[in-house]
Design an enzyme around this catalytic site. Structure first.
Site, PDB file in Angstrom:
ATOM      1  N   GLY A 157       0.811  -1.211   0.000  1.00  0.00           N
ATOM      2  CA  GLY A 157       0.000   0.000   0.000  1.00  0.00           C
ATOM      3  C   GLY A 157       0.841   1.255   0.000  1.00  0.00           C
ATOM      4  N   THR A 158       2.138   1.118   0.253  1.00  0.00           N
ATOM      5  CA  THR A 158       3.031   2.267   0.270  1.00  0.00           C
ATOM      6  C   THR A 158       3.238   2.790  -1.143  1.00  0.00           C
ATOM      7  OG1 THR A 158       4.201   1.203   2.101  1.00  0.00           O
ATOM      8  CG2 THR A 158       5.241   3.132   1.112  1.00  0.00           C
ATOM      9  N   PRO A 181      -1.204   1.877  -5.770  1.00  0.00           N
ATOM     10  CA  PRO A 181      -0.940   3.148  -5.111  1.00  0.00           C
ATOM     11  C   PRO A 181      -2.183   3.728  -4.457  1.00  0.00           C
ATOM     12  CG  PRO A 181      -1.196   3.509  -7.449  1.00  0.00           C
ATOM     13  CD  PRO A 181      -1.245   2.021  -7.229  1.00  0.00           C
ATOM     14  N   GLN A 182      -3.327   3.105  -4.712  1.00  0.00           N
ATOM     15  CA  GLN A 182      -4.601   3.591  -4.187  1.00  0.00           C
ATOM     16  C   GLN A 182      -5.421   2.406  -3.708  1.00  0.00           C
ATOM     17  OE1 GLN A 182      -7.348   5.139  -2.655  1.00  0.00           O
ATOM     18  NE2 GLN A 182      -6.521   6.858  -3.813  1.00  0.00           N
ATOM     19  N   MET A 183      -5.738   2.383  -2.410  1.00  0.00           N
ATOM     20  CA  MET A 183      -6.466   1.264  -1.823  1.00  0.00           C
ATOM     21  C   MET A 183      -7.938   1.576  -1.550  1.00  0.00           C
ATOM     22  SD  MET A 183      -4.649  -1.476  -1.503  1.00  0.00           S
ATOM     23  CE  MET A 183      -2.925  -1.954  -1.675  1.00  0.00           C
ATOM     24  N   HIS A 216      -2.859  16.868   0.706  1.00  0.00           N
ATOM     25  CA  HIS A 216      -2.712  15.771   1.652  1.00  0.00           C
ATOM     26  C   HIS A 216      -2.067  16.299   2.928  1.00  0.00           C
ATOM     27  CE1 HIS A 216      -3.170  13.499  -2.097  1.00  0.00           C
ATOM     28  NE2 HIS A 216      -3.494  12.456  -1.370  1.00  0.00           N
ATOM     29  N   LYS A 220       2.843  13.698   4.159  1.00  0.00           N
ATOM     30  CA  LYS A 220       2.973  12.963   2.887  1.00  0.00           C
ATOM     31  C   LYS A 220       4.039  13.648   2.047  1.00  0.00           C
ATOM     32  CE  LYS A 220       0.478  11.337  -1.210  1.00  0.00           C
ATOM     33  NZ  LYS A 220       1.109  10.026  -1.181  1.00  0.00           N
ATOM     34  N   THR A 226      -2.350   8.713  -7.126  1.00  0.00           N
ATOM     35  CA  THR A 226      -3.679   8.765  -7.722  1.00  0.00           C
ATOM     36  C   THR A 226      -3.769   9.913  -8.719  1.00  0.00           C
ATOM     37  OG1 THR A 226      -4.666   7.849  -5.715  1.00  0.00           O
ATOM     38  CG2 THR A 226      -6.137   8.996  -7.228  1.00  0.00           C
TER      39      THR A 226
END
Length: 333
Positions: A157-158, A181-183, A216, A220, A226
């Site tokens: 997920g990183t 890159p996007q969960m 963000h 971050k 995304t």
């Protein structure tokens, strides 16, 4: 003027003029906020689910990065989903010398020099374990190499790192993995729709100019993956845009006053806006998705881990998956 707004949260508070000022526009853009056109709600905090919705699914899960907010959110979600949380995580600090409490599980934090020996022992003790990685961008490739060396399936997920090298490492090792890159499931569905539009209607926005803003939390470090994916779709649709021109907002004051991020979510949010304008300035489109909190990603990550566990048990031929594969499988919680 035509406007299309896509929101994945109910927390967009910035007015129209504020949004336009983010892109340096002085003229008014909309008679009313675009939020009212389309909305899809994302829970602002972790929803405590009593079970996974898959009573036949039970496996141990190790969250690498529990010391971070995202990793902790995934660990909480794993406990709420009824999965077996392995009492181990890793830190960038060589001697963390402490533990972390998640539910009834006391997690031991190990330093980087212990990673291989500890993870090897865990894999021997829990042969069906799945690792979830929410660490930092510069650890992506090194962590993936370790997982692949030991043969441990994982969910990455990183964001960041060398993504081409990441995929090559996994392919060469033939390890099962979900890499995305996007969960957030709903955001992934939006991305899939964008990719479909780009595939079906190439050049549809030729000549249009694009402005992109992404906000963000200050912690971050990298540009939103995304945002890069959405921009790639717009480029296929005929828009010329340099990703280095993405307007990244990390200043909490600007996030409050200009973007409209709720104060309680300054340390965990993802607000994105894509503004398209026709060559003669008579037509514009806006695509927007705003997320407050981390629950949408944590729940999506747990679904990805459950999906991967099932693929391993079925001995699927395909080994590398993404969140679109998870969405297509259905039966999510």
């Amino acid at each position: 003027m035509t406007s299309l707004g896509l929101n994945t949260t109910l927390f967009s508070r910035g007015n129209t003029k504020q949004r336009c000022s983010l892109f340096g526009k002085s003229r008014s853009c909309h008679p009313k906020p675009i939020d009212s056109i389309f909305r899809a709600s994302a829970a602002p905090s972790l929803v405590k689910a009593p079970s996974t919705g898959h009573p036949d699914v039970s496996f141990p899960i190790l969250v690498n990065g529990c010391t971070g907010r995202m990793g902790r959110a995934v660990a909480d979600a794993a406990v709420c989903a009824g999965l077996q949380l392995v009492p181990v995580t890793f830190s960038n600090s060589e001697k963390p010398n402490r533990t972390l409490q998640v539910g009834n599980v006391e997690i031991m934090i190990h330093g980087p020099s212990e990673r291989e020996n500890v993870l090897s022992s865990i894999y021997n003790e829990y042969p069906n374990v799945i690792v979830v990685d929410y660490t930092v961008p510069n650890a992506v490739n090194g962590n993936a190499e370790l997982y692949c060396k030991l043969g441990v399936p994982f969910v990455m997920g990183t964001t960041g790192g060398d993504r081409e090298l990441l995929y090559k490492t996994v392919r060469d090792a033939n390890v099962y993995a979900v890499i995305s890159p996007q969960m957030g499931k709903q955001v992934v569905a939006f991305l899939a729709a964008m990719e479909l539009m780009a595939e079906q209607f190439p050049g549809a926005f030729s000549g249009y100019s694009l402005q992109v803003m992404e906000s963000h939390q200050a912690g971050k470090r990298d540009t939103s993956g995304t945002a890069k994916a959405v921009i790639s779709c717009f480029q296929k649709l005929g828009v010329s845009f340099d990703v280095n021109k993405i307007k990244m907002i990390r200043d909490p004051k600007k996030q409050l006053e200009m973007v409209g991020v709720p104060e309680e979510h300054l340390e965990g949010h993802a607000f994105h806006m894509y503004h398209l304008t026709s060559p003669d300035d008579t037509v514009s489109f806006e695509f927007q998705h705003n997320v407050c909190g981390r629950s949408i990603y944590a729940e999506g990550t747990i679904d990805a881990a459950i999906f991967l566990s099932k693929k391993i048990k079925s001995k699927a031929d395909k080994r590398i998956f993404d969140m679109v594969d998870v969405l297509r499988e259905g039966n999510m919680r």
